[in-house]
Design a protein around this motif. Structure first.
Motif, short mmCIF file in Angstrom:
data_model
loop_
_atom_site.label_atom_id
_atom_site.label_comp_id
_atom_site.label_asym_id
_atom_site.label_seq_id
_atom_site.Cartn_x
_atom_site.Cartn_y
_atom_site.Cartn_z
N THR A 122 0.91 -1.35 -0.05
CA THR A 122 -0.10 -0.04 -0.08
C THR A 122 0.67 1.32 -0.04
O THR A 122 2.13 1.24 0.32
N ASP A 123 0.26 2.59 -0.32
CA ASP A 123 1.13 3.56 -0.10
C ASP A 123 1.66 3.96 1.10
O ASP A 123 2.64 4.29 1.33
N LYS A 124 0.89 3.41 2.24
CA LYS A 124 1.62 3.76 3.47
C LYS A 124 2.68 2.60 3.77
O LYS A 124 3.80 3.30 4.43
N ALA A 125 2.68 1.52 3.46
CA ALA A 125 3.43 0.49 3.31
C ALA A 125 4.91 1.01 2.63
O ALA A 125 6.00 0.83 3.10
N LEU A 126 4.58 1.33 1.47
CA LEU A 126 5.72 1.80 0.56
C LEU A 126 6.47 3.05 1.21
O LEU A 126 8.02 3.31 1.28
N GLN A 127 5.53 3.95 1.69
CA GLN A 127 6.19 5.32 2.20
C GLN A 127 6.95 5.06 3.39
O GLN A 127 8.19 5.45 3.66
N ASP A 128 6.52 3.90 4.44
CA ASP A 128 7.23 3.55 5.51
C ASP A 128 8.63 2.77 5.24
O ASP A 128 9.73 3.13 5.87
N PHE A 129 8.54 2.03 4.03
CA PHE A 129 9.76 1.25 3.49
C PHE A 129 10.75 2.32 3.17
O PHE A 129 12.24 2.28 3.50
N PHE A 130 10.27 3.27 2.44
CA PHE A 130 11.06 4.33 1.69
C PHE A 130 11.66 5.21 3.08
O PHE A 130 13.05 5.44 3.15
N ASP A 131 10.93 5.65 3.88
CA ASP A 131 11.54 6.36 5.12
C ASP A 131 12.52 5.61 6.01
O ASP A 131 13.47 6.10 6.45
N GLY A 132 12.26 4.44 5.93
CA GLY A 132 13.34 3.58 6.77
C GLY A 132 14.54 3.02 6.26
O GLY A 132 15.24 2.45 6.62
N ASN A 133 14.87 3.16 4.69
CA ASN A 133 15.63 2.67 3.98
C ASN A 133 16.03 3.87 2.89
O ASN A 133 16.53 3.52 1.77
N LYS A 134 16.21 5.07 3.42
CA LYS A 134 16.76 6.20 2.34
C LYS A 134 17.92 5.80 1.53
O LYS A 134 18.45 5.99 0.75
N ALA A 135 19.12 5.07 2.54
CA ALA A 135 20.26 4.73 1.77
C ALA A 135 20.11 3.87 0.50
O ALA A 135 21.00 3.98 -0.39
N ILE A 136 19.04 3.14 0.48
CA ILE A 136 18.81 1.99 -0.65
C ILE A 136 18.53 3.10 -2.15
O ILE A 136 19.02 2.62 -3.23
N PHE A 137 17.74 4.21 -1.78
CA PHE A 137 17.24 4.79 -2.83
C PHE A 137 18.08 6.33 -3.08
O PHE A 137 17.78 6.84 -4.22
N ASP A 138 18.80 6.74 -2.26
CA ASP A 138 19.43 7.85 -2.66
C ASP A 138 20.91 8.05 -3.02
O ASP A 138 21.51 9.05 -3.37
N GLY A 139 21.56 6.68 -3.47
CA GLY A 139 22.72 6.37 -3.83
C GLY A 139 23.81 6.47 -2.93
O GLY A 139 24.98 6.67 -3.48
N THR A 140 23.59 6.39 -1.77
CA THR A 140 24.61 6.31 -0.91
C THR A 140 25.59 5.27 -1.06
O THR A 140 24.81 3.93 -1.17
N SER A 141 26.76 5.28 -1.06
CA SER A 141 27.82 4.18 -1.06
C SER A 141 28.50 3.97 -0.02
O SER A 141 28.91 5.08 0.61
N MET A 142 29.16 3.01 0.05
CA MET A 142 30.13 2.64 1.08
C MET A 142 31.49 2.00 0.61
O MET A 142 31.35 1.19 -0.40
N ARG A 143 32.62 2.18 1.48
CA ARG A 143 33.60 1.26 1.05
C ARG A 143 33.96 0.58 2.26
O ARG A 143 33.80 0.90 3.61
#
Length: 343
Positions: free
Chosen positions: A154-175
């Protein structure tokens, strides 16, 4: 640890077949070359999942057009097909029903797409050694999965998932660096030994760093942190070169930069790695390869994204995480038998 690059979409069976046929049509063939598997392979069962057979032919279809289809590639394809069966069985248990009219409508659409390439449906099915009922079954499984994701995503489930996993979507990378204690598939005793081995190596690294800091004498806070980072980096690299089972051992376990998602490393590895702060080591982390010790070295910040702009991407990642969770739930209690490939 870098993952193999072969990916088979749970929703892309028909597209896979079209692509495979196109690859085969474009590939040069020697005179008299056999087309497809022999009779033994065509009748063979690659695996059974809770009594449900996975034909060897299904594995062969997925590998068509692949020039590097060795044992590792076959194992990866078969594992994905096993996971697909587990997911579909789970959805059947939940009684996620698909309307027969929806299946027929999607079949008609696929048929038109095939005919648009200039092929008749039956010729297409013959080329792929697949029957019309098998194609319809695959379409039904795809529609069942889509319905399941629509129900829970649902929109709420996807929004919650997005809010809790920003690094997945904003291109953050690590070494990071890592040490791998490899485990043969299905060997529970070896897995426990590998886990204990990784925990012991972490303790050894921590002890050596502590001794190095003690020997360095009195330092101010900045000098102390710099010394600790140097000792941790050098000690970890030395132990990785000696103890790791991964080819990265030749470079002290160095993995370079990788994103939170995208398949460069296994999901469980990425999740554990991105939970670390710079110059922090993980506890033992399990992946399909064995157990890992991870050292976070640095981060590169990504670019802020808005949920509304990438909702479809969020939904795709959410669906993949749901799939992984279902497989993790189903596999331990399932009866899975894998047969050797036909000769």
């Amino acid at each position: 640890m870098p993952r193999c690059q072969f990916v088979l979409s749970i929703a892309g069976f028909a597209i896979l077949c079209v692509a495979a046929t196109a690859q085969e049509q474009n590939a040069p063939r020697a005179a008299g070359q056999l087309q497809g598997p022999g009779p033994a392979a065509a009748a063979a069962v690659a695996a059974t999942v809770n009594g449900q057979p996975i034909p060897e032919l299904a594995v062969t279809r997925a590998l068509r057009g692949k020039t590097d289809e060795g044992k590792d590639k076959r194992d990866e394809v078969l594992n994905y097909l096993i996971e697909n069966a587990l997911v579909d069985q789970y959805l059947e248990q939940l009684k996620v029903e698909v309307d027969a009219k929806a299946t027929e409508a999607q079949f008609t659409k696929v048929k038109k797409e095939i005919e648009a390439t200039g092929k008749k449906l039956q010729d297409f099915l013959d080329d792929l050694r697949i029957t019309e009922p098998e194609l319809q079954t695959q379409i039904q499984a795809t529609l069942r999965w889509d319905k399941f994701i629509e129900q829970y995503g649902t929109d709420k489930a996807l929004q919650d998932f997005f809010d809790g996993n920003k690094a997945i979507f904003d291109g953050t990378s690590m070494r990071a660096r890592h040490i791998l204690a490899a485990v043969p598939a299905g060997n529970a005793q070896a897995a426990e030994q590998a886990k204990a081995r990784i925990a012991l190596l972490k303790k050894q690294i921590e002890d050596r760093v502590a001794r190095g800091l003690a020997e360095a004498g009195k330092l101010d806070n900045l000098e102390l942190q710099k010394k600790r980072m140097q000792l941790l980096n050098d000690t970890f690299a030395e132990v990785a070169a000696k103890e790791s089972s991964c080819p990265s051992k030749t470079n002290g376990g160095e993995l370079g930069w990788f994103p939170r998602s995208g398949g460069r490393v296994a999901e469980s590895f990425a999740k554990a790695a991105f939970a670390l702060k710079p110059w922090e080591m993980s506890d033992p982390v399990a992946t399909e390869y064995g157990y890992h010790l991870i050292l976070c070295v640095d981060y590169k910040a990504g670019v802020e994204r808005k949920f509304e702009e990438i909702r479809d991407i969020v939904k795709d990642v959410y669906a993949e995480r749901m799939r992984e969770a279902i497989v993790a739930r189903m596999r331990p209690t399932s009866k899975i038998a894998i047969n050797p490939p036909p000769r």
